[in-house]
Scaffold this motif. Structure first.
Motif, PDB file in Angstrom:
ATOM      1  N   GLY A  67      -3.330 -19.480   6.771  1.00 13.26           N
ATOM      2  CA  GLY A  67      -4.168 -19.807   7.918  1.00 13.26           C
ATOM      3  C   GLY A  67      -4.878 -18.582   8.467  1.00 13.26           C
ATOM      4  O   GLY A  67      -5.339 -17.710   7.713  1.00 13.26           O
ATOM      5  N   ASN A  68      -4.936 -18.489   9.790  1.00 17.21           N
ATOM      6  CA  ASN A  68      -5.658 -17.402  10.442  1.00 17.21           C
ATOM      7  C   ASN A  68      -4.876 -16.094  10.381  1.00 17.21           C
ATOM      8  O   ASN A  68      -3.665 -16.061  10.179  1.00 17.21           O
ATOM      9  N   ALA A  69      -5.615 -14.991  10.592  1.00 18.57           N
ATOM     10  CA  ALA A  69      -5.006 -13.664  10.563  1.00 18.57           C
ATOM     11  C   ALA A  69      -4.129 -13.453  11.788  1.00 18.57           C
ATOM     12  O   ALA A  69      -4.441 -13.913  12.888  1.00 18.57           O
ATOM     13  N   LEU A  70      -3.022 -12.727  11.589  1.00 18.36           N
ATOM     14  CA  LEU A  70      -2.078 -12.452  12.666  1.00 18.36           C
ATOM     15  C   LEU A  70      -2.214 -11.046  13.225  1.00 18.36           C
ATOM     16  O   LEU A  70      -1.684 -10.749  14.291  1.00 18.36           O
ATOM     17  N   GLY A  71      -2.914 -10.158  12.513  1.00 22.02           N
ATOM     18  CA  GLY A  71      -2.936  -8.764  12.917  1.00 22.02           C
ATOM     19  C   GLY A  71      -1.708  -8.047  12.402  1.00 22.02           C
ATOM     20  O   GLY A  71      -0.860  -8.626  11.715  1.00 22.02           O
ATOM     21  N   GLY A  72      -1.580  -6.757  12.705  1.00 20.84           N
ATOM     22  CA  GLY A  72      -0.450  -5.999  12.197  1.00 20.84           C
ATOM     23  C   GLY A  72      -0.248  -4.720  12.983  1.00 20.84           C
ATOM     24  O   GLY A  72      -0.863  -4.501  14.032  1.00 20.84           O
ATOM     25  N   THR A  73       0.623  -3.848  12.459  1.00 20.89           N
ATOM     26  CA  THR A  73       0.988  -2.613  13.170  1.00 20.89           C
ATOM     27  C   THR A  73       0.744  -1.353  12.353  1.00 20.89           C
ATOM     28  O   THR A  73       0.946  -0.251  12.853  1.00 20.89           O
ATOM     29  N   LYS A  74       0.311  -1.490  11.115  1.00 20.67           N
ATOM     30  CA  LYS A  74       0.054  -0.326  10.263  1.00 20.67           C
ATOM     31  C   LYS A  74      -1.292  -0.533   9.575  1.00 20.67           C
ATOM     32  O   LYS A  74      -1.512  -1.576   8.955  1.00 20.67           O
ATOM     33  N   ARG A  75      -2.156   0.485   9.673  1.00 18.78           N
ATOM     34  CA  ARG A  75      -3.518   0.302   9.172  1.00 18.78           C
ATOM     35  C   ARG A  75      -4.018   1.591   8.535  1.00 18.78           C
ATOM     36  O   ARG A  75      -3.818   2.688   9.050  1.00 18.78           O
ATOM     37  N   LEU A  76      -4.685   1.437   7.380  1.00 18.54           N
ATOM     38  CA  LEU A  76      -5.360   2.544   6.697  1.00 18.54           C
ATOM     39  C   LEU A  76      -6.811   2.133   6.447  1.00 18.54           C
ATOM     40  O   LEU A  76      -7.068   1.028   5.945  1.00 18.54           O
ATOM     41  N   ILE A  77      -7.728   3.021   6.784  1.00 18.93           N
ATOM     42  CA  ILE A  77      -9.153   2.739   6.608  1.00 18.93           C
ATOM     43  C   ILE A  77      -9.820   3.957   5.980  1.00 18.93           C
ATOM     44  O   ILE A  77      -9.512   5.101   6.340  1.00 18.93           O
ATOM     45  N   GLY A  78     -10.741   3.739   5.051  1.00 19.45           N
ATOM     46  CA  GLY A  78     -11.555   4.810   4.479  1.00 19.45           C
ATOM     47  C   GLY A  78     -12.977   4.331   4.267  1.00 19.45           C
ATOM     48  O   GLY A  78     -13.194   3.227   3.758  1.00 19.45           O
ATOM     49  N   ASN A  79     -13.947   5.146   4.685  1.00 21.58           N
ATOM     50  CA  ASN A  79     -15.359   4.789   4.515  1.00 21.58           C
ATOM     51  C   ASN A  79     -16.112   5.998   3.974  1.00 21.58           C
ATOM     52  O   ASN A  79     -15.953   7.109   4.477  1.00 21.58           O
ATOM     53  N   LEU A  80     -16.920   5.782   2.958  1.00 19.73           N
ATOM     54  CA  LEU A  80     -17.772   6.828   2.392  1.00 19.73           C
ATOM     55  C   LEU A  80     -19.208   6.330   2.429  1.00 19.73           C
ATOM     56  O   LEU A  80     -19.509   5.247   1.918  1.00 19.73           O
ATOM     57  N   GLU A  81     -20.095   7.106   3.062  1.00 21.59           N
ATOM     58  CA  GLU A  81     -21.494   6.709   3.195  1.00 21.59           C
ATOM     59  C   GLU A  81     -22.409   7.820   2.683  1.00 21.59           C
ATOM     60  O   GLU A  81     -22.173   9.006   2.951  1.00 21.59           O
ATOM     61  N   LEU A  82     -23.454   7.428   1.966  1.00 21.65           N
ATOM     62  CA  LEU A  82     -24.563   8.320   1.644  1.00 21.65           C
ATOM     63  C   LEU A  82     -25.714   7.915   2.557  1.00 21.65           C
ATOM     64  O   LEU A  82     -26.289   6.841   2.405  1.00 21.65           O
ATOM     65  N   GLN A  83     -26.016   8.768   3.519  1.00 21.23           N
ATOM     66  CA  GLN A  83     -26.988   8.434   4.555  1.00 21.23           C
ATOM     67  C   GLN A  83     -28.359   8.982   4.187  1.00 21.23           C
ATOM     68  O   GLN A  83     -28.495  10.149   3.808  1.00 21.23           O
TER      69      GLN A  83
END
Length: 767
Positions: free
Chosen positions: A672-688
C-alpha cells in the motif's frame, strides 16, 4: 535610396564665406553709429539667442567687417539656413531663416529592434525630437541604423528617410526600414592545419553553419566579437596541446552578392609540438623558491600546455599577493630548442613593493546598505594587501544571494608606489518572493496558498517571511525572521512561529493527520570565516488523528494522541562556495543533531555535503550527498509522525515524492502507501549547463543528473543493494516566485511496488 522634401544647403562655412563676400559691396559706405538693431524671420528662436551671437550693440560704429562677422557667427550655430544683414538708415536689420526643428521621429518596418532602442542609437548621432534638422545628420542616422542591423547579421538592411513639413517650421522624420534576411554562415574553412582536421577545429569554436539548435543560439550568425573569441579558443586549443609557436596568420570574412551567405576562412601556422625539458624559478623569491616551485602546474617531461602555464603564473602571483605584494609579476622566459622540439622555462619573479589598501569601495548597491556588504569584507583599509582575503570577501558577499553579480577590482592609487584601492561592484537582484494562488478541486475544495519572503528587507540584510496554505493535504500558517548579524560579531538569530496540519492520506502516504503548533529560536555562532556552530531550542505541541495503520495505532494507545516536546538542536556548517545563487566551486557541509525531551524522546542526526567543481568555463559538476539517522530514546520508539521520506525532487528524482522505503502491507498481501522510515541515504550528481543566450546571467541552468537513494524503517538494516537509481535532465530557474526546478527522470534500478513519476517540478528547492 533616401528621399527628402528639403534639399540640402551648402556647407555652413562655404555659405558663410560666400555670403560675406557678397555683402561686402553693400557696406562700402562710411561707417555709422547704430541707433537700433532689429531681428526678422524668427519663429522658434528667442531674440536674445540671436543677439548673443551678434558682435555689436546699439551705439557701436557699424562696418561691413562687423556684418561679415555676424553672418559667420550665426551660420556657425547651425540653427539657421539663411542669414542676411541689411541697413535701413542707422538701423541694422538681421533677417534669418531658421532650419526646421524635428517634431517627431518614427520608424516603419522595424522588427529586430524595438523603437526605443533605435531612438537611443540615433540620439547619440544627433537625431531626436526638438533637435535641428540637418541633412548631413540624417545621412549619419541611416548609416547608424544599418550598423545596428549588421550586429544581427542583417547585411542587406535598407533604410529610406521621409521628411514631412508641418506647421511652425517643424518636420516629422520617418525611417522606413527593409530589414532583409539574416545572413547565415555557410562555410568555415581552415588553411594550414595538419595536426587536426577541419571538423576537430570547428568543434572548438562557437560560430558554425546552420543546424538544429542554431535557430535558438544564433551561432550561425556572424559577429566580429564571436569571431575574435573563437580565434582565441583556437589559440588556446593549440597551445594546450604543445604547439608553442602556433599563430593565426589571418582571417577573411566574405559575403555573397545577395548578402545572404557568409564564408569564413582562417589561415593557421601550427608549428611544431614541444615538450617541457626543464623548469626553474629565479629572481627575488623572498626565500620561498621551493614553495613557489610547488605551485607550477607543468613539469619537466610534460607536453607544453598554455592553460597550465597561465594557471601557474596566477597561482604564484596570488601567493605573493597573500603576503602584500600586490604588484608582483611572474615572467616565464622560454628557452626553445627547435632541434629537440623542447622548451625550458625560467619563471622570473619580481615581487615589487609591498602594498597596503588605502580604500575599500562598494559600488552598485542601490538598495542594500553599505554595512550589510562591508561586514562581509575581510580585507581592511590601511592593512597590508592580501589577495586571499580579497577573494574570500568577494565570495562571502556573493554567498549572501542578494546580488546577480559580484566583481572585485584592484587599482593602484595614482602618484603612489605602495597603495591600492579595492572596489567591490555588485548588481542588485530582487530578493523578495511573493506567491498567491486560489484554486478549487473535488478533493480540497477551495484552496488558498500565499507566501511572502523578503531576504533583504529594507536593505538591512534581515529576512522576514510569512506563509499560509489552506489545502487539505498541508495547512499552514507560519511567520519567520532571520537576523544574520544579531550581534556585531556576526552571531545570527532566527525565530519561527508556526501552526501546521498535514494529512498524508492526500499524498499517497500512510494515512495520518498531524496538527502541530510550535515556536523555535536558533543562534549561529561563527568561529572562522567559513565555519559556524548552530544552537537552537524549540517547543512543539502535536495532536495525531485519523490513523489507520496498526503500527501507528499501537503508538497512540501507548503514548496518547497529544504530545508536548522540547527540542534542542546542535549543528555545524562550513560554506566555501563562491556563490549563494549559482556556485561553480567550493562546497557546503552541514551537520545537525536534534534531541527531543518531554512526551517525545528521540534523536536525529543528519549530515549533508555539497561539492562543486568547474569542468570548463561554463560547465559545473555538482555532487550532493546526505545521510540521516533517527531513533527513539529511553526504550521508546521513534515518533512515526516525524518519519523521514525519500523520492522525488530533493532526493531521488524519477520516483514519486516520498514513496520510497517501507510500505503498508494490505490484507490481500499487496503493498500500500509509504510509511516513511528512520534511516536515509541520498546521492545526487549533476552536470550543470548555462542556458544558451543567457549571457552572464545566473537565473537559469540546465542539468543532467544521476540520483541514488533509499529509506529504511526503524527495525530494518541498511542494505546498499536496496538503493534505487535514476537519471534524467532538468532545468533550474530563479523565477520571480522563487527557485523553480523541473526534471524529467527515468529509473535505472527499481523494484516492484515502486511508484514512478518521470516529470516533476517544485518551487523553492535547493540543490
Amino acid at each position: 535610396m533616401a528621399s527628402h522634401r528639403f534639399q540640402p544647403t551648402m556647407s555652413r562655412l562655404l555659405i558663410a564665406l560666400l555670403a560675406s563676400a557678397m555683402i561686402a559691396p553693400a557696406f562700402a559706405a562710411a561707417p555709422f553709429v547704430i541707433k537700433d538693431i532689429r531681428v526678422e524671420g524668427i519663429q522658434r528662436t528667442e531674440p536674445g539667442t540671436v543677439f548673443s551671437y551678434v558682435p555689436f550693440k546699439v551705439g557701436d560704429s557699424f562696418s561691413d567687417e562687423l556684418a561679415s562677422e555676424t553672418i559667420r557667427a550665426l551660420y556657425a550655430t547651425g540653427f539657421f539656413k539663411d542669414v542676411r544683414v541689411d541697413v535701413q538708415g542707422d538701423v541694422v536689420v538681421i533677417s534669418i531663416e531658421e532650419r526646421p526643428a524635428i517634431a517627431a521621429v518614427s520608424f516603419v518596418g522595424n522588427k529586430e529592434f524595438d523603437t526605443d532602442t533605435l531612438k537611443k542609437a540615433l540620439r547619440d548621432v544627433g537625431i531626436a525630437e526638438a533637435r535641428i534638422y540637418d541633412k548631413a545628420v540624417i545621412d549619419r542616422a541611416e548609416q547608424e541604423i544599418k550598423s545596428q542591423y549588421l550586429t544581427r547579421s542583417k547585411y542587406g538592411a535598407k533604410v529610406a528617410t521621409t521628411i514631412t513639413p508641418i506647421e511652425r517650421n517643424r518636420v516629422n522624420v520617418t525611417f522606413t526600414i527593409d530589414e532583409g534576411e539574416v545572413a547565415k554562415i555557410q562555410d568555415i574553412r581552415f588553411i594550414g592545419n595538419k595536426a587536426f582536421s577541419d571538423r576537430e577545429l570547428r568543434d572548438q569554436i562557437v560560430l558554425r553553419t546552420p543546424g538544429w539548435f542554431t535557430f535558438f543560439t544564433k551561432d550561425d550568425q556572424y559577429s566580429r566579437q564571436k569571431l575574435s573569441a573563437d580565434l582565441e579558443s583556437l589559440r588556446s586549443f593549440y597551445l594546450n596541446r604543445g604547439y608553442l609557436e602556433f599563430n593565426i596568420e589571418s582571417s577573411q570574412v566574405s559575403i555573397s552578392p545577395d548578402r545572404q551567405e557568409i564564408s569564413i576562412t582562417i589561415n593557421l601556422f601550427e608549428g611544431e609540438k614541444y615538450t617541457v625539458s626543464d623548469i626553474k624559478v629565479s629572481g627575488e623569491t623572498l626565500g620561498r623558491t621551493e614553495e613557489l616551485r610547488q605551485l607550477i602546474k607543468i613539469k619537466a617531461g610534460d607536453t607544453f600546455n598554455g592553460d597550465r602555464m597561465t594557471e601557474s603564473v596566477k597561482a604564484m602571483t596570488d601567493r605573493l599577493g597573500a603576503f602584500g605584494f600586490a604588484f608582483a609579476t611572474i615572467n616565464p622566459q622560454p628557452n626553445i630548442d627547435r632541434d629537440k622540439r623542447s622548451v625550458a622555462f625560467d619563471f622570473f619573479v619580481d615581487p615589487g613593493r609591498r602594498a597596503y589598501v588605502r580604500r575599500v569601495n562598494v559600488v552598485g548597491n542601490t538598495r542594500t546598505r553599505d554595512e550589510v556588504i562591508r561586514r562581509e569584507v575581510r580585507q581592511f583599509e590601511s592593512a597590508w594587501y592580501d589577495s586571499e582575503k580579497i577573494r574570500l570577501s568577494r565570495d562571502r558577499i556573493d554567498r549572501l544571494a542578494y546580488f546577480d553579480t559580484v566583481n572585485v577590482d584592484t587599482s593602484p592609487v595614482p602618484g603612489t608606489a605602495d597603495q591600492i584601492d579595492v572596489t567591490y561592484t555588485v548588481k542588485e537582484k530582487a530578493t523578495g518572493q511573493i506567491a498567491a494562488a486560489v484554486g478549487y478541486n473535488s478533493t480540497d475544495k477551495l484552496v488558498i496558498t500565499a507566501s511572502i519572503s523578503q531576504a533583504n528587507v529594507f536593505g538591512s540584510g534581515k529576512t522576514l517571511g510569512a506563509e499560509i496554505n489552506t489545502s487539505r493535504a498541508s495547512r499552514a500558517l507560519a511567520i519567520s525572521t532571520v537576523d544574520p548579524y544579531f550581534t556585531v560579531d556576526g552571531v545570527s538569530r532566527s525565530i519561527d512561529f508556526y501552526t501546521r496540519t498535514s494529512n498524508t492520506a492526500n499524498l499517497n502516504l500512510a494515512p495520518v493527520r498531524v496538527e502541530a503548533q510550535g515556536a523555535s529560536m536558533r543562534f549561529g555562532v561563527p568561529f572562522t570565516d567559513l565555519d559556524t556552530v548552530f544552537l537552537g531550542l524549540a517547543v512543539e505541541r502535536n495532536r495525531i488523528s485519523n490513523v489507520s495503520d496498526i503500527r501507528y495505532q499501537d503508538y497512540i494507545l501507548r503514548y496518547g494522541e497529544e504530545t508536548y516536546a522540547g527540542i534542542g538542536t546542535l549543528g555545524w556548517g562550513r560554506d566555501s562556495r563562491n556563490s549563494g545563487i549559482a556556485p561553480t566551486r567550493g562546497g557546503l557541509r552541514r551537520f545537525n543533531a536534534e534531541v527531543s525531551g518531554g512526551d517525545l524522546t528521540y534523536y536525529k542526526l543528519d549530515y549533508q555535503e555539497q561539492l562543486f567543481w568547474p569542468v570548463t568555463q561554463t560547465l559545473t559538476l555538482a555532487l550532493n550527498t546526505q545521510a540521516t539517522y533517527a531513533d527513539g530514546l529511553g526504550k521508546r520508539p521513534y515518533p512515526f509522525f516525524k518519519n523521514l521520506y525519500a523520492g522525488g525532487i530533493g532526493s531521488v528524482r524519477g520516483f514519486e515524492g516520498g514513496t520510497l522505503g517501507p510500505k503498508q502491507i494490505l490484507s490481500d498481501g499487496s503493498l500500500g502507501n509509504a510509511l516513511g522510515g528512520t534511516k536515509r541515504l541520498i546521492g545526487n550528481l549533476e552536470l550543470q549547463i548555462p542556458v544558451p543566450g543567457q549571457g552572464k546571467e545566473k537565473t537559469a541552468r540546465m542539468f543532467a543528473f544521476v540520483d541514488t537513494g533509499y529509506l529504511w524503517g526503524e527495525n530494518e538494516r541498511v542494505r546498499l543493494n536496496d538503493m534505487r537509481f535514476s537519471a534524467g535532465v532538468g532545468l533550474t530557474w530563479l523565477s520571480p516566485v522563487g527557485p523553480l526546478k523541473l526534471s524529467y527522470g527515468r529509473p535505472l534500478v527499481s523494484k516492484p511496488g515502486d511508484r514512478v513519476e518521470r516529470f516533476q517540478f517544485q518551487v523553492g528547492t535547493g540543490f
